[in-house]
Design an enzyme around this catalytic site. Structure first.
Site, mmCIF file in Angstrom:
data_model
loop_
_atom_site.group_PDB
_atom_site.id
_atom_site.type_symbol
_atom_site.label_atom_id
_atom_site.label_comp_id
_atom_site.label_asym_id
_atom_site.label_seq_id
_atom_site.Cartn_x
_atom_site.Cartn_y
_atom_site.Cartn_z
ATOM 1 N N ASN A 99 4.249 -3.843 -5.808
ATOM 2 C CA ASN A 99 3.832 -4.240 -4.459
ATOM 3 C C ASN A 99 2.307 -4.092 -4.385
ATOM 4 O O ASN A 99 1.794 -2.975 -4.345
ATOM 5 C CB ASN A 99 4.530 -3.318 -3.447
ATOM 6 C CG ASN A 99 4.032 -3.536 -2.031
ATOM 7 O OD1 ASN A 99 3.364 -4.534 -1.735
ATOM 8 N ND2 ASN A 99 4.372 -2.603 -1.141
ATOM 9 N N LYS A 140 0.390 -4.832 -1.991
ATOM 10 C CA LYS A 140 -0.062 -4.538 -0.614
ATOM 11 C C LYS A 140 -1.266 -5.400 -0.255
ATOM 12 O O LYS A 140 -1.347 -6.548 -0.672
ATOM 13 C CB LYS A 140 -0.386 -3.047 -0.467
ATOM 14 C CG LYS A 140 0.736 -2.150 -0.978
ATOM 15 C CD LYS A 140 0.597 -0.732 -0.520
ATOM 16 C CE LYS A 140 1.655 0.125 -1.180
ATOM 17 N NZ LYS A 140 1.855 1.396 -0.573
ATOM 18 N N HIS A 190 9.618 -2.727 4.471
ATOM 19 C CA HIS A 190 8.786 -1.688 3.846
ATOM 20 C C HIS A 190 8.360 -0.678 4.921
ATOM 21 O O HIS A 190 8.100 -1.051 6.067
ATOM 22 C CB HIS A 190 7.551 -2.328 3.184
ATOM 23 C CG HIS A 190 6.805 -1.365 2.312
ATOM 24 N ND1 HIS A 190 5.915 -0.452 2.831
ATOM 25 C CD2 HIS A 190 6.838 -1.150 0.971
ATOM 26 C CE1 HIS A 190 5.434 0.279 1.833
ATOM 27 N NE2 HIS A 190 5.977 -0.128 0.700
ATOM 28 N N GLU A 225 5.681 0.749 5.548
ATOM 29 C CA GLU A 225 4.389 0.467 6.211
ATOM 30 C C GLU A 225 4.584 -0.553 7.321
ATOM 31 O O GLU A 225 3.887 -0.524 8.341
ATOM 32 C CB GLU A 225 3.356 0.004 5.174
ATOM 33 C CG GLU A 225 2.873 1.191 4.346
ATOM 34 C CD GLU A 225 2.434 0.845 2.936
ATOM 35 O OE1 GLU A 225 2.209 -0.343 2.644
ATOM 36 O OE2 GLU A 225 2.330 1.779 2.120
ATOM 37 N N GLU A 241 12.787 4.343 -0.646
ATOM 38 C CA GLU A 241 11.401 4.809 -0.722
ATOM 39 C C GLU A 241 11.167 5.893 0.335
ATOM 40 O O GLU A 241 10.913 5.582 1.502
ATOM 41 C CB GLU A 241 10.450 3.650 -0.436
ATOM 42 C CG GLU A 241 10.589 2.489 -1.388
ATOM 43 C CD GLU A 241 9.289 1.700 -1.465
ATOM 44 O OE1 GLU A 241 8.687 1.679 -2.537
ATOM 45 O OE2 GLU A 241 8.867 1.140 -0.438
ATOM 46 N N GLY A 291 2.385 6.520 -1.774
ATOM 47 C CA GLY A 291 0.925 6.605 -1.801
ATOM 48 C C GLY A 291 0.398 8.025 -1.680
ATOM 49 O O GLY A 291 -0.782 8.235 -1.425
ATOM 50 N N SER A 327 5.208 6.770 -5.414
ATOM 51 C CA SER A 327 4.361 7.397 -6.432
ATOM 52 C C SER A 327 4.965 7.335 -7.838
ATOM 53 O O SER A 327 4.863 8.302 -8.605
ATOM 54 C CB SER A 327 4.005 8.831 -6.034
ATOM 55 O OG SER A 327 3.281 8.819 -4.810
HETATM 56 C C1 PEP Z 1 5.178 1.122 -2.205
HETATM 57 O O1 PEP Z 1 4.214 0.612 -1.674
HETATM 58 O O2 PEP Z 1 6.284 0.594 -2.070
HETATM 59 C C2 PEP Z 1 5.003 2.336 -2.990
HETATM 60 C C3 PEP Z 1 6.043 2.908 -3.494
HETATM 61 O O3 PEP Z 1 3.710 2.787 -3.153
HETATM 62 P P1 PEP Z 1 3.214 3.932 -4.202
HETATM 63 O O4 PEP Z 1 3.836 3.604 -5.534
HETATM 64 O O5 PEP Z 1 1.722 3.816 -4.213
HETATM 65 O O6 PEP Z 1 3.691 5.237 -3.677
#
Ligand code: PEP
Length: 251
Positions: A9, A11, A95, A97, A167, A173, A213
């Site tokens: 992703n 972003k 997601h 976010e 997630e 992040g 992460s």
């Molecule tokens: C994501 O944006 O779905 C995500 C898992 O980000 P990160 O790997 O940076 O934690």
């Protein structure tokens, strides 16, 4: 048999040139990788360019969101039909976010999921609890309402092109990955829930990705868990070598 899927992703990162550069590097790095599906999710403006660049390679392209209407007076929105037209095969929906900053709810996630499936896209449906929800002991309750809400009214026939991405919001992040056991516990819960909502067969064939992460040095342990079928990767997907290191987890 669930084929592992690793999705990046991107972003709100990468200009057109940067996106092209990244995907061209990736094409070389993942060309010999077998039995893993690789998906990248650029920003809307780079989808067509990246899709053209990956033509004839195993890399597939996802959008990061979509709207539920096909067309009309909906300024600023992009429909699943237009995403397909631009070369997408997948779309990320729900997601955290988007739930956090853009008022996404289980209801809007459900409408988007239905529209994307109807257009023939594979949906990467994201669910996950916040830190306070985990600390207050409501993780399973939150996950259940997000899975049930996101899939409301979707039949087992329509469910086939769905991938669930677990997630935990506190791991996105932050550099804080869920432990393999924490992730496996929730993945097993989601699979059991799918079996209750649909059937054992559907539950055992639906891929459930972990996101939060994920890095080249923790993917192996996560993928060793019986109910983890891949990863949705944010930060580590922005560099070709780290994303390729995750895609090549079993090499
Ligand atoms: C994501 O944006 O779905 C995500 C898992 O980000 P990160 O790997 O940076 O934690």
């Amino acid at each position: 048999m669930r084929i592992p899927l690793i999705a990046g992703n991107w972003k709100l990162f990468k200009t057109l040139d940067e996106a092209l550069d990244l995907v061209n590097q990736l094409k070389v790095l993942v060309k010999d990788i077998k039995k893993v599906e690789v998906v990248v999710a650029p920003v809307f403006t780079a989808i067509a360019t990246v899709s053209k660049a990956v033509k004839g390679t195993p890399i597939q392209v996802s959008a990061q969101d979509c709207y539920w209407e096909e067309e009309g007076a909906f300024t600023g929105e992009v429909s699943p039909k237009l995403l397909k037209d631009a070369g997408c095969t997948h779309v990320i929906i729900g997601h955290s976010e988007r739930r956090q900053y853009f008022a996404e709810t289980n209801d809007t996630v459900n409408k988007k999921t239905k529209a994307a499936l109807a257009a023939g896209l594979t949906v990467l449906l994201c669910v996950g609890e916040t830190l306070s929800e985990r600390e207050s002991g409501s993780t399973f309750e939150v996950i259940e309402s997000q899975v049930r809400g996101g899939l409301s009214g979707i039949s087992s026939d329509d469910l086939k092109p769905i991938v669930i991405a677990y997630e935990p919001v506190w791991a996105i992040g932050t550099g804080k990955t869920a432990t393999e056991q924490q992730a496996q516990e929730v993945h097993a819960f989601i699979r059991k829930l799918l079996s209750e909502m649909y059937s054992k067969k559907i539950a055992s064939s639906t891929r459930i990705l972990y996101g939060g992460s994920v890095k080249p040095d923790n993917i192996k342990g996560l993928m060793a868990q019986v109910d983890i079928d891949g990863a949705l990767v944010g930060g580590a997907s922005l560099k070709a070598d780290s994303f390729a290191g995750i895609v090549g987890f079993n090499n």
